[in-house]
Design a protein around this motif. Structure first.
Motif, PDB file in Angstrom:
ATOM      1  N   CYS A 276      73.294  40.922  70.444  1.00  0.00           N
ATOM      2  CA  CYS A 276      73.460  41.119  71.888  1.00  0.00           C
ATOM      3  C   CYS A 276      74.676  40.349  72.400  1.00  0.00           C
ATOM      4  O   CYS A 276      75.419  40.836  73.262  1.00  0.00           O
ATOM      5  N   GLY A 277      74.885  39.143  71.848  1.00  0.00           N
ATOM      6  CA  GLY A 277      76.065  38.366  72.246  1.00  0.00           C
ATOM      7  C   GLY A 277      77.359  39.058  71.866  1.00  0.00           C
ATOM      8  O   GLY A 277      78.327  39.087  72.646  1.00  0.00           O
ATOM      9  N   LEU A 278      77.398  39.646  70.659  1.00  0.00           N
ATOM     10  CA  LEU A 278      78.584  40.404  70.241  1.00  0.00           C
ATOM     11  C   LEU A 278      78.847  41.573  71.185  1.00  0.00           C
ATOM     12  O   LEU A 278      79.999  41.871  71.530  1.00  0.00           O
ATOM     13  N   ALA A 279      77.764  42.247  71.596  1.00  0.00           N
ATOM     14  CA  ALA A 279      77.911  43.375  72.520  1.00  0.00           C
ATOM     15  C   ALA A 279      78.506  42.918  73.840  1.00  0.00           C
ATOM     16  O   ALA A 279      79.391  43.581  74.416  1.00  0.00           O
ATOM     17  N   ILE A 280      78.052  41.776  74.341  1.00  0.00           N
ATOM     18  CA  ILE A 280      78.550  41.273  75.632  1.00  0.00           C
ATOM     19  C   ILE A 280      80.011  40.871  75.541  1.00  0.00           C
ATOM     20  O   ILE A 280      80.829  41.253  76.386  1.00  0.00           O
ATOM     21  N   VAL A 281      80.374  40.109  74.483  1.00  0.00           N
ATOM     22  CA  VAL A 281      81.759  39.618  74.429  1.00  0.00           C
ATOM     23  C   VAL A 281      82.744  40.750  74.182  1.00  0.00           C
ATOM     24  O   VAL A 281      83.900  40.682  74.626  1.00  0.00           O
ATOM     25  N   GLN A 282      82.287  41.824  73.472  1.00  0.00           N
ATOM     26  CA  GLN A 282      83.207  42.954  73.288  1.00  0.00           C
ATOM     27  C   GLN A 282      83.562  43.592  74.625  1.00  0.00           C
ATOM     28  O   GLN A 282      84.712  43.903  74.895  1.00  0.00           O
ATOM     29  N   GLN A 283      82.564  43.783  75.486  1.00  0.00           N
ATOM     30  CA  GLN A 283      82.823  44.385  76.787  1.00  0.00           C
ATOM     31  C   GLN A 283      83.476  43.405  77.753  1.00  0.00           C
ATOM     32  O   GLN A 283      84.224  43.800  78.648  1.00  0.00           O
ATOM     33  N   ALA A 284      83.202  42.107  77.567  1.00  0.00           N
ATOM     34  CA  ALA A 284      83.782  41.091  78.456  1.00  0.00           C
ATOM     35  C   ALA A 284      85.287  40.937  78.257  1.00  0.00           C
ATOM     36  O   ALA A 284      85.947  40.248  79.048  1.00  0.00           O
ATOM     37  N   THR A 285      85.844  41.570  77.214  1.00  0.00           N
ATOM     38  CA  THR A 285      87.302  41.601  77.104  1.00  0.00           C
ATOM     39  C   THR A 285      87.921  42.295  78.311  1.00  0.00           C
ATOM     40  O   THR A 285      89.072  42.049  78.662  1.00  0.00           O
TER      41      THR A 285
END
Length: 488
Positions: A276-285
């Motif tokens: 879930c953290g990976l999903a968030i940081v990918q979009q937070a770019t």
């Protein structure tokens, strides 16, 4: 002697033919299944150009414009991800992709014929269900079908197809804008998505399901047969032993159902949180602020509508070229190093972009903004986009793989929808400099997350990863030892 040599020659010739057959099968499988990624990219990218015409015909306010863009993402793709994870576990990866193809087709035609904003939003939600389910299922399918040494590149072909779909959307938008001098040109832009939807529907009918899904359902003969379609006899036998052992262990476990596994095994919960953290940081770019709003940003910077649409093609080309470079680098560079390089580069390029908006308004300033956007996109697509989808397809254990992938992609699309919805509002309140400056801070936080929590997955089979990530848990440790013994 001659007989021995002839037999040896025939044997080596047969092995070569088998290897070519395996490669052809994997190529066909990759091309067909990643049409879901192409549709994912086209349907998310096409709206950027269609909005410039649609907002007049459908009388869209700023909130209506944001709703049309974000409805594909939430509830569409977010709910589609949850359903896709469940469906891929219950029906299989193949049948779920067939369902996705049907949703893509119905949604594309619905958007193209929408008479008002309400029908448009409804059709975008249907499209989003297909996008979300495909975003879960396609990487899983590729990861489970691929031999270990080809997994990284096969899975990331899906990312290449996503950015290719976005580039096609930008190019087709500009071409149709030039060819069709009609305010309803946006309908043609949206209708074109029905073509690859039909190809995906027809193509998936001829492919098998994943060997790991077959094993999870106790269909071991089909597991073995599918592995032999893409591996040598010895490789298929070794992988079959490991897969069948893990599947049998999961079926015999007192725990049943993904939710119960997450409740009973803390290490699985930890992996889910990392996903879930990976999903968030990918979009937070902030990558989708460019994908959805690039023409609008460039038009506001001083370029005309047509010039903005043409300039946006450069962003699409950058995405495709840098994704190809990222796929090549994945063969040599560890996943963690790729991600850390990407987030540091994104934060730096966004800092430059925020400063460029302070320059006096001019055509030159518009093109400097475009160049800064291209550098930003280059870092995201080369180092982050390729890695995140690959890691999400690799890190989850078989017992919860579809469900956990669905949860992680649900988080990804929810984050995507939130950022896409608030971006125009933030841009009007903080200005472009303040908005991209905020993204710089967020991406620096992402560097820490990757450094502290994300595991390395390169060079290991999915079963080896499961045993390694669950180290210290008696069930997985025993499974790992027994599986290793079974292959020798």
């Amino acid at each position: 002697m001659l007989t021995t040599k002839a037999a040896s020659a025939r044997g080596s010739g047969g092995a070569a033919r088998n290897e070519r057959s395996h490669k052809r099968f994997l190529t066909k499988l990759t091309v067909i299944s990643t049409l879901g990624g192409l549709l994912f990219g086209y349907d998310t990218g096409v709206i950027s150009g269609a909005l410039l015409y649609m907002k007049d015909e459908l009388n869209l306010s700023a909130v209506g414009e944001a709703t049309v863009v974000s409805s594909l993402l939430f509830p569409g793709a977010a709910v589609g991800a949850l359903l896709g994870g469940r469906l891929s576990d219950a029906l299989g990866r193949k049948r779920t992709l067939l369902v996705c193809a049907g949703l893509f087709l119905v949604g594309a035609l619905g958007c193209a014929m929408a008479p008002n904003v309400e029908i448009m939003v409804l059709a975008r939600i249907v499209l989003g269900l297909g996008v979300g389910a495909a975003a879960v299922t396609c990487p899983l399918y590729l990861a489970e079908m691929a031999p270990v040494e080809r997994r990284g590149r096969m899975v990331t072909i899906n990312e290449l197809m996503i950015v290719t779909g976005q580039m096609l959307a930008f190019s087709i938008n500009a071409l149709l804008d030039h060819l069709i001098e009609d305010p309803t040109v946006w309908r043609y832009m949206l209708a074109i998505a029905s073509v690859p939807a039909v190809l995906l529907l027809l193509g998936m009918l001829v492919l098998p399901d994943s060997p790991r899904w077959y094993a999870s359902k106790g269909r071991l003969a089909e597991t073995r047969r599918t592995l032999e379609m893409s591996r040598s006899e010895s490789e298929a036998a070794d992988e079959y032993a490991s897969i069948s052992f893990h599947a049998a262990r999961d079926r015999k476990s007192k725990t049943s159902g993904a939710v119960h596994y997450l409740r009973d095994y803390p290490w699985m919960r930890r992996i889910l949180w990392i996903g879930c953290g990976l999903a968030i940081v990918q979009q937070a770019t902030g990558i989708n602020t460019v994908n959805y709003y690039a023409p609008t940003i460039l038009e506001q910077s001083g370029l005309g509508v047509s010039a903005s649409l043409v300039a946006t093609i450069a962003v699409g080309v950058t995405s495709v070229v840098m994704t190809i470079l990222g796929i090549v680098l994945l063969g040599f560079v560890n996943r963690r190093k790729m991600l850390l390089t990407g987030f540091i580069g994104v934060a730096s390029s966004q800092a430059a972009l925020s400063l460029v908006f302070l320059l006096p308004s001019s055509t030159g300033r518009s093109y400097i903004i475009l160049a800064a956007m291209m550098v930003f996109v280059a870092f995201v697509q080369c180092f982050i986009g390729t890695c995140v989808w690959l890691l999400l397809s690799e890190i989850f254990p078989m017992a919860i793989r579809g469900f956990a992938m669905g949860i992680a992609v649900f988080v990804l699309w929810t984050t995507n929808a939130f950022i896409s919805f608030v971006f125009p509002i933030l841009n009007s309140v903080l200005g472009s400099t303040g908005t991209f400056g905020l993204f710089v801070l967020v991406n620096l936080m992402s560097v820490y997350f990757v450094y502290r929590f994300v595991p390395e997955t390169k060079g290991r089979s999915l079963e080896e990863l499961e045993d390694r990530l669950g180290a210290g848990n008696p069930a997985t440790s025993t499974a790992g030892n027994a599986a290793a013994a079974a292959t020798h």
